[in-house]
Motif scaffolding. Structure first.
Motif, short mmCIF file in Angstrom:
data_model
loop_
_atom_site.label_atom_id
_atom_site.label_comp_id
_atom_site.label_asym_id
_atom_site.label_seq_id
_atom_site.Cartn_x
_atom_site.Cartn_y
_atom_site.Cartn_z
N GLY A 31 -2.40 8.13 -4.33
CA GLY A 31 -2.63 6.76 -4.80
C GLY A 31 -1.87 5.73 -4.02
N LYS A 32 -1.39 6.08 -2.84
CA LYS A 32 -0.67 5.13 -1.98
C LYS A 32 -0.62 5.67 -0.56
CE LYS A 32 3.74 7.24 -3.01
NZ LYS A 32 5.06 7.21 -3.53
N GLY A 33 -0.36 4.78 0.38
CA GLY A 33 -0.27 5.24 1.78
C GLY A 33 -0.89 4.25 2.74
N TYR A 34 -1.75 4.75 3.65
CA TYR A 34 -2.32 3.89 4.69
C TYR A 34 -3.80 4.19 4.87
CZ TYR A 34 -1.84 8.00 7.79
OH TYR A 34 -1.92 9.24 8.36
N PHE A 35 -4.50 3.30 5.57
CA PHE A 35 -5.91 3.54 5.88
C PHE A 35 -6.11 3.51 7.39
CE2 PHE A 35 -5.66 -1.11 5.29
CZ PHE A 35 -6.38 -1.59 6.38
N GLU A 36 -7.24 4.08 7.83
CA GLU A 36 -7.53 4.19 9.25
C GLU A 36 -8.79 3.39 9.59
OE1 GLU A 36 -9.38 7.85 10.46
OE2 GLU A 36 -8.35 7.88 12.39
N ASP A 37 -8.63 2.31 10.34
CA ASP A 37 -9.78 1.55 10.84
C ASP A 37 -10.25 2.25 12.11
OD1 ASP A 37 -11.65 -0.23 11.77
OD2 ASP A 37 -10.43 -2.02 11.38
N THR B 180 0.84 -1.22 0.00
CA THR B 180 0.00 0.00 0.00
C THR B 180 0.86 1.26 0.00
OG1 THR B 180 -0.23 0.32 2.41
CG2 THR B 180 -1.79 -1.19 1.36
N ARG B 181 2.10 1.13 0.49
CA ARG B 181 2.99 2.30 0.55
C ARG B 181 3.70 2.57 -0.78
NH1 ARG B 181 4.11 -0.21 5.67
NH2 ARG B 181 5.95 -1.21 4.80
N GLU B 182 3.67 1.56 -1.67
CA GLU B 182 4.36 1.72 -2.95
C GLU B 182 3.45 2.32 -4.01
OE1 GLU B 182 5.75 -2.23 -3.74
OE2 GLU B 182 7.55 -1.98 -2.49
N GLU B 183 4.02 2.74 -5.12
CA GLU B 183 3.27 3.24 -6.28
C GLU B 183 2.12 2.28 -6.60
OE1 GLU B 183 3.06 6.47 -7.51
OE2 GLU B 183 5.06 6.28 -6.60
N GLY B 184 0.92 2.80 -6.79
CA GLY B 184 -0.23 1.93 -7.09
C GLY B 184 -0.81 1.27 -5.85
N GLY B 185 -0.42 1.76 -4.69
CA GLY B 185 -0.86 1.16 -3.42
C GLY B 185 -2.37 1.19 -3.21
N LYS C 130 -4.80 0.39 -5.02
CA LYS C 130 -5.57 -0.82 -5.40
C LYS C 130 -5.42 -1.92 -4.33
CE LYS C 130 -2.40 -3.26 -8.59
NZ LYS C 130 -1.22 -2.37 -8.60
N HIS C 131 -4.32 -1.90 -3.59
CA HIS C 131 -4.16 -2.85 -2.48
C HIS C 131 -5.05 -2.44 -1.30
CE1 HIS C 131 -0.87 -5.15 -4.31
NE2 HIS C 131 -0.51 -3.99 -4.84
N ILE C 132 -5.21 -1.13 -1.10
CA ILE C 132 -6.12 -0.66 -0.05
C ILE C 132 -7.55 -1.06 -0.41
CG2 ILE C 132 -7.11 1.41 1.04
CD1 ILE C 132 -4.34 2.63 1.08
N GLU C 133 -7.92 -0.89 -1.69
CA GLU C 133 -9.27 -1.28 -2.11
C GLU C 133 -9.51 -2.77 -1.92
OE1 GLU C 133 -9.66 0.34 -6.06
OE2 GLU C 133 -9.64 2.40 -5.26
#
Ligand code: ADP
Ligand code: MN
Ligand code: MN
Ligand code: MN
Length: 383
Positions: free
Chosen positions: A327-333, A259-264, A266-269
């Motif tokens: 388009g990359k980074g982290y999410f917050e639950d 998720t931290r890399e380019e295109g991350g 889509k991994h978050i989704e």
């Protein structure tokens, strides 16, 4: 802050803290008890520990902590991490421990063991976690610090990130805890006054994998320990005051190498897709009494239904705007309650995103019963 009359005089302790320990070191062994609280006891070591191997396994009476039956009461303490002791200073240490039974199984409240197994199996994804720990400070009678004795303060609004008398209470405790965490190598990343007066937040992270749980539990120990010196109580109850007062959460920020890399994004989704399918399983381990907090009001989402959205503080999971734009980074639950066990939260997130691991189950509410039912809350007597 007004000091309680029953407060022991810590000024008297100062001169003893300076006494020479003649080469001996004090190790304070800390563990999680049977009521989501912390316990500790200390042990003299002959030299400063330089690795976990220098910290011997130990034990305690589990029948006194709600963790074992009286006829088989020994519970074993296995050190998993240690930190400089900000109270005793010098070479003294605080030791975070796992709890184990004599039959070689983890204690019913040892959730770290399974979480570590799951994280180890999926270590290649390099999970980072940053948790926002909210809590409320209470006076000895159990009423929030600074609140009128027989009533309520003015409605919420001026308190969040507030400054000034009447807007914030017990900043001294918050400052002392912040410094204590830093001294102990806890990766505390910030702190702020919260929406309800007397309520505060601090953040720990980002930490990789199981280290987040270790550090967050130790930061809670430090908070209880610091507040003790000021005669205040800490509660992690998710809805300490019913009604139009904000609850307390443990927002859990998550990223992986992907998720931290380019295109991350889509991994978050993909992660959102998976989290959506296990709402009930997550809520079951996201803290007691969380239904009282997750009302859909006061910046919370529904307890039953999973939702996610960009910059949406009313969703189960929020993706911050910067992350959506880059388009990359982290999410917050945003679902976990302030009293949840960080090992359970981070463990089930890894399990849901990356798959179940043989021999570990992050949906379990307790491990290896039988348990001892015991009320462990300090009784409050109203004056
Ligand atoms: P909020 O805006 O929700 O109040 P905070 O600033 O209180 O957020 O907390 C954000 C948390 O996110 C911090 O604990 C920080 O360590 C964590 N964090 C920052 N970057 C990452 C990342 N890449 N992965 C996981 N957690 C992160
Ligand atoms: Mn925050
Ligand atoms: Mn907050
Ligand atoms: Mn948050």
């Amino acid at each position: 802050m007004a000091q309680s009359t029953i407060l022991s005089n810590t000024a008297n302790l100062e001169k003893y803290l300076k006494l020479d320990q003649k080469g001996a070191v004090i190790a304070e062994y800390v563990w999680i008890d049977g009521s989501n609280g912390l316990r500790s006891k200390c042990k003299t070591l002959s030299k400063k520990p330089s690795s976990l191997a220098d910290l011997p396994e130990w034990n305690f009476d589990g029948s006194s902590t709600g963790q074992a039956p009286g006829d088989n009461s020994d519970v074993y303490l296995r050190p998993v991490a240690f930190y400089p002791d900000p109270f005793r200073l010098g070479d003294n240490v605080l030791v975070m421990c796992e709890t184990w039974m004599s039959d070689g199984k983890p204690n019913a409240y040892n959730f770290r063991h399974d979480a570590a197994v799951v994280m180890e199996a999926h270590a290649s994804h390099e999970f980072w976690f940053g948790l926002e720990q909210e809590y409320t400070l209470l006076e000895f009678d159990g009423w929030p610090y600074g609140w009128p004795k027989n009533g309520f303060p003015a409605p919420q609004g001026p308190y969040y990130c507030g400054v000034g008398t009447g807007k914030v209470f017990c900043r001294d405790i918050v400052e002392a805890h912040y410094k204590a965490c830093m001294y102990s190598n806890i990766q505390i990343s910030g702190t702020n006054a919260e929406v309800m007066p007397g309520q505060w937040e601090y953040q720990v992270g980002p930490c990789e994998g199981i280290a987040l749980g270790d550090q967050l539990w130790m930061s809670r120990f430090l908070l209880h320990r610091v507040a003790e010196e000021f005669g205040a109580k800490v509660t992690f109850a998710p809805k300490p005051i019913p009604g139009d007062w904000n609850g307390a959460g443990l927002h859990t920020n998550v990223s992986t190498k992907e998720t931290r890399e380019e295109g991350g994004m889509k991994h978050i989704e993909a992660a959102m897709e998976k989290l959506g399918k296990r709402q009930a399983e997550h809520m079951a381990v996201y803290g007691e009494d969380n239904q009282q907090r997750m009302t859909g009001k006061h910046e919370t989402a529904s307890y039953e239904k999973f939702t996610w959205g960009i910059a949406n503080r009313g969703a189960s999971v929020r993706v911050n705007r910067a992350c959506a734009e880059e388009g990359k980074g982290y999410f917050e639950d945003r679902r976990p309650a302030s009293n949840a066990d960080p090992y359970q939260i981070t463990g089930i997130i890894v399990e849901t995103m990356c798959g179940k691991v043989d021999g570990a189950d992050m949906t379990a509410k307790v491990k290896n019963a039988p348990l001892v039912e015991q009320e462990m809350v300090v009784p409050i007597s109203k004056p």
